[in-house]
Design a protein around this motif. Structure first.
Motif, mmCIF file in Angstrom:
data_model
loop_
_atom_site.group_PDB
_atom_site.id
_atom_site.type_symbol
_atom_site.label_atom_id
_atom_site.label_comp_id
_atom_site.label_asym_id
_atom_site.label_seq_id
_atom_site.Cartn_x
_atom_site.Cartn_y
_atom_site.Cartn_z
ATOM 1 N N LEU A 1 -8.399 2.485 9.331
ATOM 2 C CA LEU A 1 -7.641 3.275 8.364
ATOM 3 C C LEU A 1 -6.476 2.467 7.800
ATOM 4 O O LEU A 1 -6.280 2.400 6.575
ATOM 5 C CB LEU A 1 -7.124 4.542 9.055
ATOM 6 N N ILE A 2 -5.716 1.840 8.668
ATOM 7 C CA ILE A 2 -4.549 1.053 8.244
ATOM 8 C C ILE A 2 -4.985 -0.116 7.366
ATOM 9 O O ILE A 2 -4.387 -0.379 6.310
ATOM 10 C CB ILE A 2 -3.773 0.557 9.471
ATOM 11 N N TYR A 3 -6.046 -0.793 7.781
ATOM 12 C CA TYR A 3 -6.462 -1.980 7.026
ATOM 13 C C TYR A 3 -7.188 -1.631 5.729
ATOM 14 O O TYR A 3 -7.289 -2.475 4.832
ATOM 15 C CB TYR A 3 -7.314 -2.903 7.916
ATOM 16 N N THR A 4 -7.675 -0.415 5.599
ATOM 17 C CA THR A 4 -8.201 0.003 4.291
ATOM 18 C C THR A 4 -7.090 -0.053 3.247
ATOM 19 O O THR A 4 -7.306 -0.461 2.106
ATOM 20 C CB THR A 4 -8.777 1.429 4.378
ATOM 21 N N VAL A 5 -5.877 0.362 3.635
ATOM 22 C CA VAL A 5 -4.735 0.284 2.720
ATOM 23 C C VAL A 5 -4.308 -1.166 2.529
ATOM 24 O O VAL A 5 -4.103 -1.631 1.397
ATOM 25 C CB VAL A 5 -3.556 1.134 3.264
ATOM 26 N N LEU A 6 -4.190 -1.916 3.614
ATOM 27 C CA LEU A 6 -3.758 -3.314 3.522
ATOM 28 C C LEU A 6 -4.735 -4.157 2.703
ATOM 29 O O LEU A 6 -4.319 -5.026 1.936
ATOM 30 C CB LEU A 6 -3.613 -3.906 4.930
ATOM 31 N N ASN A 7 -6.021 -3.893 2.843
ATOM 32 C CA ASN A 7 -7.024 -4.676 2.107
ATOM 33 C C ASN A 7 -6.971 -4.413 0.612
ATOM 34 O O ASN A 7 -7.537 -5.180 -0.180
ATOM 35 C CB ASN A 7 -8.430 -4.375 2.634
ATOM 36 N N GLY A 8 -6.304 -3.345 0.215
ATOM 37 C CA GLY A 8 -6.110 -3.063 -1.205
ATOM 38 C C GLY A 8 -4.783 -3.584 -1.723
ATOM 39 O O GLY A 8 -4.315 -3.137 -2.777
ATOM 40 N N ASN A 9 -4.158 -4.519 -0.960
ATOM 41 C CA ASN A 9 -2.871 -5.128 -1.340
ATOM 42 C C ASN A 9 -1.728 -4.114 -1.393
ATOM 43 O O ASN A 9 -0.778 -4.262 -2.156
ATOM 44 C CB ASN A 9 -2.980 -5.855 -2.694
#
Length: 437
Positions: A311-319
């Motif tokens: 969940l957290i990295y879904t946001v991070l992967n979108g910059n």
């Protein structure tokens, strides 16, 4: 206008002077002999005056406590304890002026509130605070009243201090019109290396508007006639209850506005509700809604935090940079109880530990396939990208006749505003995670 503390000190002095003038001499007589009928009447009058001053002091006590809660919330944000992500300066494109409140800024200090023509001077003169106005509405008749801006701002700030999305860093935008346009960046300029003397490729940022359009929500607080008349802390209880109800519904709509199925009993059709994060992602960025397995997702020993990290990295992967996680107490409980094979509590991964975590109990536990009443959702994001438009002014309405057959009175607070994710990609939702039973 005198401050609340100055009014408090003045009332203390007035109460003391009134008692020393009328009550104390009679109290000395009572210690020596019985009162005459005239002395009994005078003592009852002095006691009534003393109790009236005490009630006003109690009301001011409640108001100061509410202001303390608001100040504590502001200091907490200002001190960075909530890890609110650095926000954009949002601009009202209709006026060209800054649109939003800073994280630790009172609603009343914003130019939109300061410039309002306050029509509540009569109320300010007649009542000591919002609580007294609520009690008067409840015990003196029917009808409605526009809350003066001074008290309206206090109630808004109190609701803000109780809202999880506001604590997580949502951007509050005072609205001095029904519709407000907020400028946002939709495309970033890019840079590239080039050969000597070669042409420079143009790359301009692109912009558009987020339109906030005021909608109305109403919060109902109900109590017995006797309670409104007799309870010393009725003002504080009612005002705090209204603030909590407004905050709770703001949280629910910020997360689920526009959802009518698939999350238990939630049904928040748009309109009249604003469209929240889950509905906005489903419509414009479905890849940021993850999970949702047919029978839900149960945590697995050895990789217990995998879904939350996804969940957290879904946001991070979108910059984007998430600053907070919002989940239900049942889901938080499920993760808090996690242990390793030796029975020792599992340590939270650093990426989870670095986020602020907030509980919203309006997030439901629902049935997903064979996962009966244990599926729940988790939200992560940069919450400064959630815009909450707050229309100036709150209206109170008393409902005497509706509950007359049970001897009760209802007080309704009408709040107007809107909720919009400015950049949906700054958020992600993991659906149907297993929560505690």
């Amino acid at each position: 206008m005198a401050s609340i503390k100055e009014n408090y000190r003045n009332l203390l002095d007035e109460r003391k002077a009134a008692w020393e003038k009328d009550g104390a001499p009679l109290a000395e007589i009572a210690a020596a002999r019985d009162f005459t009928p005239d002395e009994t009447r005078r003592f009852d009058d002095a006691e009534s005056t003393f109790l009236a001053y005490s009630a006003r002091l109690k009301a001011l006590d409640n108001t100061m406590e509410q202001e303390r809660q608001i100040a504590e919330f502001s200091e907490q944000l200002a001190g960075g304890e909530q890890r609110v992500a650095p926000g954009t300066t949002w601009i009202n494109t209709d006026t060209g002026r800054e649109a939003s409140l800073r994280s630790n800024q009172s609603f009343l200090s914003h130019p939109a509130a300061r410039s309002r023509d306050d029509s509540g001077d009569g109320a300010l003169a007649q009542y000591g605070n919002l609580g007294e106005m609520v009690r008067a509405l409840a015990t003196a008749g029917t009808g409605s009243a526009v809350v003066p801006t001074t008290w309206s701002g206090q109630l808004i700030d109190l609701a803000r201090s109780k809202s999880a999305v506001a604590q997580a860093g949502a951007t509050i935008v005072p609205m001095n019109a029904k519709t407000v346009n907020i400028g946002r960046l939709t495309g970033d300029p890019t840079a590239a290396f080039r050969a000597e003397s070669s042409a420079i490729t143009a790359s301009d940022p692109t912009f558009d508007n987020v339109t906030l359009s005021a909608k109305t929500q109403s919060a109902l607080v109900k109590g017995s006639l006797e309670w409104f008349q007799d309870a010393d802390n009725a003002e504080s209880v009612v005002v705090n209850a209204m603030a909590q109800a407004i905050a709770s519904n703001l949280d629910l709509n910020a997360l689920y506005g526009g959802i009518t199925a698939g999350a238990g009993t939630i049904s928040l059709a748009t309109p009249p509700n604003p469209r929240g994060i889950l509905a906005a992602l489903t419509a414009t960025k479905a890849a940021n809604v993850i999970g949702g397995a047919t029978n839900g997702t149960a945590q697995t020993t050895g990789s217990y935090w995998s879904e939350i990290l996804d969940l957290i990295y879904t946001v991070l992967n979108g910059n984007e940079t998430p600053n907070a996680l919002i989940w239900s107490s049942k889901l938080a409980q499920q993760y808090s109880k996690a242990t390793d094979t030796t029975g020792q509590p599992l340590k939270r991964p650093s990426d989870v530990e670095d986020l602020s975590r907030f509980v919203v109990n309006r997030i439901p536990s629902y049935t997903q396939g064979t996962m009966v009443n244990r599926a729940s959702d988790a939200f992560a994001g940069d919450w400064s990208q959630l815009l909450i438009g707050q229309r100036l002014g709150i209206t109170l309405q008393v409902l005497n006749e509706r509950f007359a057959d049970t001897g009760e009175i209802g007080i309704v607070a009408h709040w107007r505003g809107d909720i919009q994710p400015a950049r949906p990609g700054a958020f992600a939702v993991y659906r149907s995670l297993q929560a505690a039973a």
